[in-house]
Structure formats: structure tokens, C-alpha cells
Design a protein around this motif. Structure first.
Motif, PDB file in Angstrom:
ATOM      1  N   MET A   1       0.837  -1.213   0.000  1.00 21.37           N
ATOM      2  CA  MET A   1       0.000   0.000   0.000  1.00 21.37           C
ATOM      3  C   MET A   1       0.863   1.250   0.000  1.00 21.37           C
ATOM      4  SD  MET A   1      -3.202  -0.595  -0.148  1.00 21.37           S
ATOM      5  CE  MET A   1      -3.984   0.890   0.482  1.00 21.37           C
ATOM      6  N   THR A   2       0.364   2.240  -0.668  1.00 13.13           N
ATOM      7  CA  THR A   2       1.083   3.503  -0.718  1.00 13.13           C
ATOM      8  C   THR A   2       0.706   4.351   0.494  1.00 13.13           C
ATOM      9  OG1 THR A   2       0.790   3.415  -3.092  1.00 13.13           O
ATOM     10  CG2 THR A   2       1.540   5.494  -2.164  1.00 13.13           C
ATOM     11  N   ARG A  41       8.050  12.324  -8.660  1.00 14.57           N
ATOM     12  CA  ARG A  41       8.111  11.293  -7.616  1.00 14.57           C
ATOM     13  C   ARG A  41       6.859  11.298  -6.758  1.00 14.57           C
ATOM     14  NH1 ARG A  41      14.060   9.770  -5.607  1.00 14.57           N
ATOM     15  NH2 ARG A  41      15.214  10.512  -7.406  1.00 14.57           N
ATOM     16  N   TYR A  44       3.882   9.852  -8.653  1.00 17.17           N
ATOM     17  CA  TYR A  44       4.013   8.488  -9.182  1.00 17.17           C
ATOM     18  C   TYR A  44       2.981   7.503  -8.625  1.00 17.17           C
ATOM     19  CZ  TYR A  44       6.088   4.107 -10.718  1.00 17.17           C
ATOM     20  OH  TYR A  44       6.277   2.870 -11.283  1.00 17.17           O
ATOM     21  N   PRO A  45       2.710   7.518  -7.298  1.00 18.00           N
ATOM     22  CA  PRO A  45       1.715   6.574  -6.766  1.00 18.00           C
ATOM     23  C   PRO A  45       0.330   6.736  -7.384  1.00 18.00           C
ATOM     24  CG  PRO A  45       2.978   7.563  -4.982  1.00 18.00           C
ATOM     25  CD  PRO A  45       3.348   8.304  -6.235  1.00 18.00           C
ATOM     26  N   THR A  47      -0.334   7.131 -10.534  1.00 22.36           N
ATOM     27  CA  THR A  47      -0.277   6.878 -11.976  1.00 22.36           C
ATOM     28  C   THR A  47      -0.380   5.385 -12.276  1.00 22.36           C
ATOM     29  OG1 THR A  47       2.128   6.637 -12.005  1.00 22.36           O
ATOM     30  CG2 THR A  47       1.238   8.866 -12.282  1.00 22.36           C
ATOM     31  N   GLY A  48      -0.484   5.088 -13.566  1.00 20.60           N
ATOM     32  CA  GLY A  48      -0.401   3.691 -13.996  1.00 20.60           C
ATOM     33  C   GLY A  48      -1.734   3.018 -14.236  1.00 20.60           C
ATOM     34  N   GLU A 133       7.558  10.670 -18.399  1.00 25.32           N
ATOM     35  CA  GLU A 133       7.198  11.520 -17.260  1.00 25.32           C
ATOM     36  C   GLU A 133       5.961  12.367 -17.592  1.00 25.32           C
ATOM     37  OE1 GLU A 133       8.336  11.056 -14.468  1.00 25.32           O
ATOM     38  OE2 GLU A 133      10.450  10.512 -14.523  1.00 25.32           O
ATOM     39  N   ARG A 136       2.801  10.486 -17.402  1.00 24.33           N
ATOM     40  CA  ARG A 136       2.429  10.281 -15.991  1.00 24.33           C
ATOM     41  C   ARG A 136       1.801  11.528 -15.395  1.00 24.33           C
ATOM     42  NH1 ARG A 136       7.697   7.095 -14.536  1.00 24.33           N
ATOM     43  NH2 ARG A 136       7.078   5.057 -15.340  1.00 24.33           N
ATOM     44  N   ARG A 259      -0.422  -6.220 -16.406  1.00 22.72           N
ATOM     45  CA  ARG A 259       0.590  -6.194 -15.343  1.00 22.72           C
ATOM     46  C   ARG A 259       1.949  -6.661 -15.877  1.00 22.72           C
ATOM     47  NH1 ARG A 259       1.534  -5.978  -9.304  1.00 22.72           N
ATOM     48  NH2 ARG A 259       3.513  -7.075  -9.183  1.00 22.72           N
ATOM     49  N   GLU A 262       3.418  -3.853 -17.891  1.00 26.34           N
ATOM     50  CA  GLU A 262       3.845  -2.766 -17.018  1.00 26.34           C
ATOM     51  C   GLU A 262       5.159  -3.141 -16.318  1.00 26.34           C
ATOM     52  OE1 GLU A 262       2.986   0.212 -16.684  1.00 26.34           O
ATOM     53  OE2 GLU A 262       3.448   0.919 -14.656  1.00 26.34           O
ATOM     54  N   ARG A 263       5.251  -4.393 -15.931  1.00 24.37           N
ATOM     55  CA  ARG A 263       6.465  -4.858 -15.285  1.00 24.37           C
ATOM     56  C   ARG A 263       7.658  -4.734 -16.232  1.00 24.37           C
ATOM     57  NH1 ARG A 263       9.719  -8.212 -12.971  1.00 24.37           N
ATOM     58  NH2 ARG A 263       9.605  -8.257 -10.702  1.00 24.37           N
ATOM     59  N   VAL A 266       8.460  -0.946 -16.584  1.00 22.66           N
ATOM     60  CA  VAL A 266       9.091  -0.382 -15.388  1.00 22.66           C
ATOM     61  C   VAL A 266      10.508  -0.915 -15.225  1.00 22.66           C
ATOM     62  CG1 VAL A 266       9.002  -0.390 -12.854  1.00 22.66           C
ATOM     63  CG2 VAL A 266       6.934   0.106 -14.164  1.00 22.66           C
ATOM     64  N   SER A 267      10.672  -2.190 -15.512  1.00 25.98           N
ATOM     65  CA  SER A 267      11.984  -2.801 -15.391  1.00 25.98           C
ATOM     66  C   SER A 267      12.975  -2.140 -16.362  1.00 25.98           C
ATOM     67  CB  SER A 267      11.852  -4.300 -15.672  1.00 25.98           C
ATOM     68  OG  SER A 267      13.045  -4.962 -15.405  1.00 25.98           O
ATOM     69  N   ILE A 270      13.877   1.297 -15.073  1.00 25.85           N
ATOM     70  CA  ILE A 270      14.824   1.265 -13.962  1.00 25.85           C
ATOM     71  C   ILE A 270      16.236   0.994 -14.477  1.00 25.85           C
ATOM     72  CG2 ILE A 270      15.512  -0.086 -11.924  1.00 25.85           C
ATOM     73  CD1 ILE A 270      12.473  -0.367 -11.321  1.00 25.85           C
TER      74      ILE A 270
ATOM     75  N   LEU B 286      17.691  -8.543 -12.789  1.00 29.81           N
ATOM     76  CA  LEU B 286      16.320  -8.153 -12.434  1.00 29.81           C
ATOM     77  C   LEU B 286      15.321  -9.247 -12.800  1.00 29.81           C
ATOM     78  CD1 LEU B 286      16.037  -4.353 -13.398  1.00 29.81           C
ATOM     79  CD2 LEU B 286      16.111  -5.336 -11.107  1.00 29.81           C
ATOM     80  N   VAL B 296      11.571  -4.177  -8.479  1.00 31.90           N
ATOM     81  CA  VAL B 296      10.721  -3.851  -9.630  1.00 31.90           C
ATOM     82  C   VAL B 296       9.253  -3.925  -9.213  1.00 31.90           C
ATOM     83  CG1 VAL B 296      10.057  -4.503 -11.980  1.00 31.90           C
ATOM     84  CG2 VAL B 296      12.442  -4.728 -11.247  1.00 31.90           C
ATOM     85  N   ALA B 299       7.997  -0.820  -7.647  1.00 31.99           N
ATOM     86  CA  ALA B 299       7.730   0.263  -8.595  1.00 31.99           C
ATOM     87  C   ALA B 299       6.430  -0.017  -9.363  1.00 31.99           C
ATOM     88  CB  ALA B 299       8.907   0.444  -9.549  1.00 31.99           C
ATOM     89  N   VAL B 300       6.215  -1.275  -9.737  1.00 29.31           N
ATOM     90  CA  VAL B 300       4.981  -1.629 -10.443  1.00 29.31           C
ATOM     91  C   VAL B 300       3.770  -1.356  -9.554  1.00 29.31           C
ATOM     92  CG1 VAL B 300       3.660  -3.536 -11.463  1.00 29.31           C
ATOM     93  CG2 VAL B 300       6.120  -3.350 -11.898  1.00 29.31           C
ATOM     94  N   ARG B 302       3.630   0.815  -7.276  1.00 31.35           N
ATOM     95  CA  ARG B 302       3.604   2.239  -6.933  1.00 31.35           C
ATOM     96  C   ARG B 302       3.935   2.523  -5.465  1.00 31.35           C
ATOM     97  NH1 ARG B 302       3.257   1.751 -12.304  1.00 31.35           N
ATOM     98  NH2 ARG B 302       2.873   3.747 -13.291  1.00 31.35           N
ATOM     99  N   THR B 303       4.612   1.595  -4.784  1.00 33.25           N
ATOM    100  CA  THR B 303       5.033   1.909  -3.415  1.00 33.25           C
ATOM    101  C   THR B 303       6.399   2.594  -3.397  1.00 33.25           C
ATOM    102  OG1 THR B 303       5.853  -0.354  -3.195  1.00 33.25           O
ATOM    103  CG2 THR B 303       3.681   0.119  -2.276  1.00 33.25           C
ATOM    104  N   ASP B 305       8.986   4.880  -6.331  1.00 31.20           N
ATOM    105  CA  ASP B 305       9.045   5.322  -7.726  1.00 31.20           C
ATOM    106  C   ASP B 305      10.351   4.839  -8.364  1.00 31.20           C
ATOM    107  OD1 ASP B 305      11.042   7.839  -8.071  1.00 31.20           O
ATOM    108  OD2 ASP B 305      10.240   7.682  -6.027  1.00 31.20           O
ATOM    109  N   PRO B 306      10.383   4.747  -9.683  1.00 30.09           N
ATOM    110  CA  PRO B 306      11.543   4.188 -10.383  1.00 30.09           C
ATOM    111  C   PRO B 306      12.851   4.929 -10.089  1.00 30.09           C
ATOM    112  CG  PRO B 306       9.676   4.351 -11.876  1.00 30.09           C
ATOM    113  CD  PRO B 306       9.277   5.041 -10.610  1.00 30.09           C
ATOM    114  N   VAL B 309      14.132   3.636  -6.803  1.00 28.81           N
ATOM    115  CA  VAL B 309      14.662   2.284  -6.999  1.00 28.81           C
ATOM    116  C   VAL B 309      16.024   2.351  -7.695  1.00 28.81           C
ATOM    117  CG1 VAL B 309      14.299   0.079  -8.179  1.00 28.81           C
ATOM    118  CG2 VAL B 309      12.367   1.229  -7.066  1.00 28.81           C
ATOM    119  N   ALA B 310      16.113   3.199  -8.722  1.00 31.48           N
ATOM    120  CA  ALA B 310      17.368   3.310  -9.468  1.00 31.48           C
ATOM    121  C   ALA B 310      18.484   3.844  -8.568  1.00 31.48           C
ATOM    122  CB  ALA B 310      17.182   4.219 -10.684  1.00 31.48           C
TER     123      ALA B 310
END
Lengths: 320, 320
Positions: A1-2, A41, A44-45, A47-48, A133, A136, A259, A262-263, A266-267, A270, B286, B296, B299-300, B302-303, B305-306, B309-310
Motif C-alpha cells: 500500500m502507498t 516522484r 508516481y503513486p 499513476t499507472g 514523465e 504520468r 501487469r 507494465e512490469r 518499469v523494469s 529502472i 532483475l 521492480v 515500482a509496479v 507504486r510503493t 518510484d523508479p 529504486v534506481a
């Protein structure tokens, strides 16, 4: 959870629908101002969750007209739309003419549409990151659908899959030899093919050729690209185009591909961000640290080749 | 000092002037075959002494005609020439038409000219790296002068300075608004401006405008860009163009700038190669390592942000 953290003022303004704040932060993203990073930043929570529709294809196929018609269709459906157009045409063009043209056709006072064209100076990786960005920011600003147009260069077009949930490739009749090379490039990108200028002779043939190629290619991870014929002058086919896009978005939800995609995105993001940090840090150290400078000297003097130096530096940096 | 190691057979063939071996290894570089890497490494000590002339500019200014004339001029001076043309025009074009055109104009049986056009699929970084390797192969193959043509997209054009010892920017009269954006981009690249199609009206004005801009810009590290007017139909100005290029090459030797430039190029290349290695390694990890996969996931979900993580991954990878 965010965990809910208090948003910075600019982020709060964007979320509350302040379009001027949105435009301001987009400019900051474009100019790589550090202030944009904290806003991004913080948002970000949030978005998506929105469909991000990439629209790409060669120059001159009418991508911006297609987008213009799509926006009108979405407004008829009472969906709000954020559009970002990326112009990769180099230091020479410097242009955001395209953006102005589209804006001209849309009602200026329609708060349900936000349009922004971005210059694309600098390296391709940087443009892709900035575009991501901005999508987003549009997402956090509450637009129902986000459209991303990329123009011209194949390099940037390929990056559309790193940003979009559904990718539309716009083509025109008489593809000729291009179809051959399309197989290599665009078939990896396209979830939907849009054969535009379908009122021109040859449209049926183009559509059939594409259908055949799509058939040969098989379904990528369970989705067989749809083919839609459109004309933006008539106009025709725009409803079908949006239906095809929606069908792909539904497919993503139904199969869990959303999903997984998206993974993957995002990967890749990163990895790119880490590459950037490592590059920046190494550049700095190669200038300042005598021991590292000597590695460069050896390559300049041809006693070691750059690949060998890079192997050793990568190892020394701890990347096994 | 470089210790002489026995060369692999393909490398030995290239050094001894075997053009088919050269063409074969260039194809391997283009296709990123691992076999090319060992040849490139083995030949590296034999490279870095030749002038590498980059020729760039917007589409349609006649770059390939200028190169064709330059090659003829160099052959008159009894210098051998290796030409590599990079076509960045994306998956859509797939073309090496340009190459065929130039080859058509040159005598096929002239062993003193070697021409190769390269497709440029894939990411820009990869193209720049491949182009650099090919110029080195041409260098090791013994050509006196190496010409590199880049077409179209500004992204790739900017990379010409990472490959060339002298960069020629080709323009045409009536630059119009482009001059404004030129200032930002091309003035950082150009050692020599070539105003081509000088038989068209407006050539004098274009030349004067450029001269004024060059005057405003000041001399970059002691070299003030030269401006030459050419026509490839007449032809005229080609001797002056080569003289301007030679003047810059002499400047590099006289001032020690050659070594400083080479150091900058090699350093940038090493950074890019390390970035590539780090990216490849991180992508692999990864996918495979549960602990890294969780980053990852965050970030997916949303807890995190990328960027955060980076930051953490870059630190964990030892890049302080």
C-alpha cells in the motif's frame, strides 16, 4: 500500500486540475529541471491506471489528423484526453508547428482536452524518459485517455512500446518495399494497424497485404494485431479505430497482460535510470581520479582497447 | 608500447588489403556478431592515426554528392579512401540505396576506394558504436582518409563528433528559420561548413549569415569554423573544401588538440561501453534474482518510484 504523503504544491495543483501548473511542470520536465523530479516522484503513486495510446508511423501518413479525429471521438464519448506529441526531428527543425495545428482545430475552451508538443533535442533515451514523465503527469492530472504521438524517426518510434499500453501504427496505401522492412520493425510494435487515407486507391490491397503479414506473424502473446482502415477527410473508420484500441485494452485486463507489460516497462525504465547514473558517475570519476584517468590513457595510447578497459571498469564498479 | 600479438586470420587478411575479408567483418559488426569483437580488439593498436572526416547535415542538401566529389578529389591526390554511410532512417526505409548510388558513380575496379553503407536499425548508441568500429576497420585496412556520412536525424548527427576528427556540416542556401536552431545544434559540431548548391540564388547571403554566426560564436578551443561554398553539378569548391578539412587536421596536430579530442572520444566510448555492460547485467539480474525482482515489484505497485529504486540499485551496484 502507498502511504499518503503530503504533496508538494505543484503536484497538488496538477491533481486538482490546474492546467497552468500542469503546463509549467511539463516545461520543467522538458528542460530537465530538478524541480520536476520531486513533483514526478510525488505523483508516481497516482499513476499507472490509464490507457496510454501510442500513435506512430512514417512521416506523412497523417498521424496528427488521426489523433485529431480520435480526440473528437473520445470527446463525443465524454472522455477527457491528454495528448503529447514528440517531434524527434533534430536540431534542424526545432518545431512545434504540429502542436499548434492540432490545437487550432480543437476548441480552445475545451477543458477536457490538453495538448502538448515536445521538442526532442538531445539523446533519444532522454526523450523517451521525458515523454514517459509527461504521460504520468497527464495521468495524475486525471485525463481518462492519454495519447502519445511520435513522428518520423524509427529510433524514437521503437521506444513507444516503453511508454504506451496500446500502440497504433499508422500507414498509408502503397507501402511498396517498406512492407518488407516493416516486418522487422513495426510488427513488434503494433497492437493496431491503422491504414489511413483509405479513400486513396490501393487501400484494399494494403489492408489485405497487412492482414496476410499479420497472419504469418502469428499472435504476439495471445493478441493478433487488428487492422482498421480510416480516412480523416471523409471522415470514416475512426469509431472502428477506437473500438480496436479498446479491444486491446480489454485484452490486457482480461489476460493479465497489463501487469506483465507494465512490469517489463518499469523494469526497462529502472535499468535505463541506473545506466544513466552509472554513466554520469563514471564520467565524473574518469575526469578526476588519476587512477581511472590512466585507464583512459592506455586506450588512447592503444596499449589496451576500450572493450577491455570497459570490462575491467565494469568489474571494478561491482557489476560482477 | 604495444606488444605485438599474432593477429587472428580475419584481422591479418584485413591488414594485408583483402577487401572481401574487410566487407565480411563489417557485416559481422553490423549484425553484432561476437566474432567481430575479437578482430576489432586485435586491430585496435593499429588504429587512431588516420583522419576521420564526418559529413553531416539535413536531408536533401546533397551530402552524398559532396562525398562523391571529395572521393574523386582525394583519388586525384592519390589518397585512398574508405567511406561509411550511416542511414538512420528507421525500420521504415531499410535502405542502402544511397550506397548503391555512390558506388554506381565510382569506378568499380578502383581498389583505392572502399564504400560501405550501413543500415541503422536498433538504438542510436548501438549505431554509433558500430560506426566507430567500422571506421577503425577501414583505418586498419590502410585507407589514407576515412569519410563518414550520417543522414537525416539530428540524434545520430550529433554523434558524429564521437567518431570524426573533423566534422563537415553540409547546408544549402535559404536556411530560413533553421539558422536559429542551427546555432544550438550544429555549431557545436562543425569544424567546416559546406554551403552546397552554391549555384542556387541566395548562396552568398547564406554564406554571409553563416560567417556572421561563426563570428558571434567565437572560436571553439582555438579553431574558428571555416565556410566553403560548393557545387557538385558544376563542380566547384571541392578543392577548397578539402583544403579546409586539411587545415583543421593540421590545426589538430599543431596544437595538440588531436590528442585531447581523442581522449574525449575514447573516454566517452568507455563510459558508453560500461553503461552497456551494467545495463545488460542488471537486466539479467532483475529477471533472475528474487531480491532484485522485488524492487521492480515495488515500482509496479507504486510503493516506490523508479527513480528511488534506481538510486538504491546504483548504490548497491557499488557506484558510490
Amino acid at each position: 500500500m502507498t502511504r499518503a504523503r503530503p504533496l508538494p504544491p505543484a503536484a497538488r495543483a496538477i491533481v486538482s486540475g490546474d492546467r497552468r501548473a500542469l503546463a509549467r511542470v511539463i516545461s520543467q520536465v522538458e528542460n530537465r529541471e530538478p524541480s520536476a523530479a520531486s513533483v514526478a516522484r510525488a505523483l508516481y503513486p497516482r499513476t499507472g491506471k490509464k490507457p496510454v495510446i501510442g500513435v506512430t508511423g512514417p512521416l506523412g501518413v497523417g498521424k496528427s489528423s488521426v489523433i485529431n479525429r480520435l480526440v473528437a471521438r473520445l470527446r463525443d464519448l465524454d472522455r477527457t484526453v491528454g495528448v503529447v506529441a514528440v517531434d524527434p526531428s533534430s536540431p534542424y527543425s526545432g518545431g512545434s508547428v504540429l502542436g499548434d495545428r492540432i490545437r487550432f482545430e480543437r476548441r480552445v475552451d475545451d477543458a477536457g482536452v490538453f495538448f502538448r508538443s515536445m521538442a526532442s533535442r538531445g539523446e533519444v533515451g532522454g526523450i523517451a524518459a521525458a515523454t514517459r514523465e509527461v504521460t504520468r503527469l497527464l495521468d495524475a492530472a486525471g485525463f481518462d485517455v492519454i495519447l502519445v504521438e511520435t513522428v518520423g524517426s524509427g529510433q524514437v518510434d521503437l521506444a513507444v512500446r516503453d511508454v504506451a499500453t496500446t500502440s497504433v501504427v499508422v500507414l498509408v496505401p502503397h507501402l511498396g518495399d517498406e512492407v518488407q522492412t516493416l516486418k522487422a520493425g513495426l510488427f513488434e510494435i503494433a497492437d493496431v494497424f491503422c491504414v489511413n487515407k483509405a479513400d486513396l486507391p490501393g487501400a484494399d490491397v494494403a489492408r489485405r497485404d497487412l492482414a496476410e503479414l499479420v497472419g504469418l506473424g502469428g499472435a504476439r502473446s495471445g493478441w493478433r494485431p487488428r487492422i482498421v482502415a480510416t480516412s480523416t477527410t471523409q471522415p470514416s473508420g475512426i469509431e472502428e479505430l477506437w473500438s480496436a484500441i479498446e479491444a486491446h485494452e480489454e485484452f490486457l485486463d482480461r489476460t493479465g497482460a497489463r501487469r506483465a507489460d507494465e512490469r517489463r516497462r518499469v523494469s526497462a525504465e529502472i535499468v535505463e535510470l541506473v545506466r544513466e547514473r552509472v554513466g554520469r558517475e563514471l564520467t565524473r570519476r574518469l575526469e578526476r581520479e588519476p587512477e581511472l584517468r590512466r585507464w583512459v590513457d592506455r586506450a588512447v595510447e592503444r596499449t589496451l582497447d576500450p572493450h577491455t578497459v570497459a570490462d575491467r571498469l565494469a568489474r571494478a564498479l561491482g557489476s560482477r
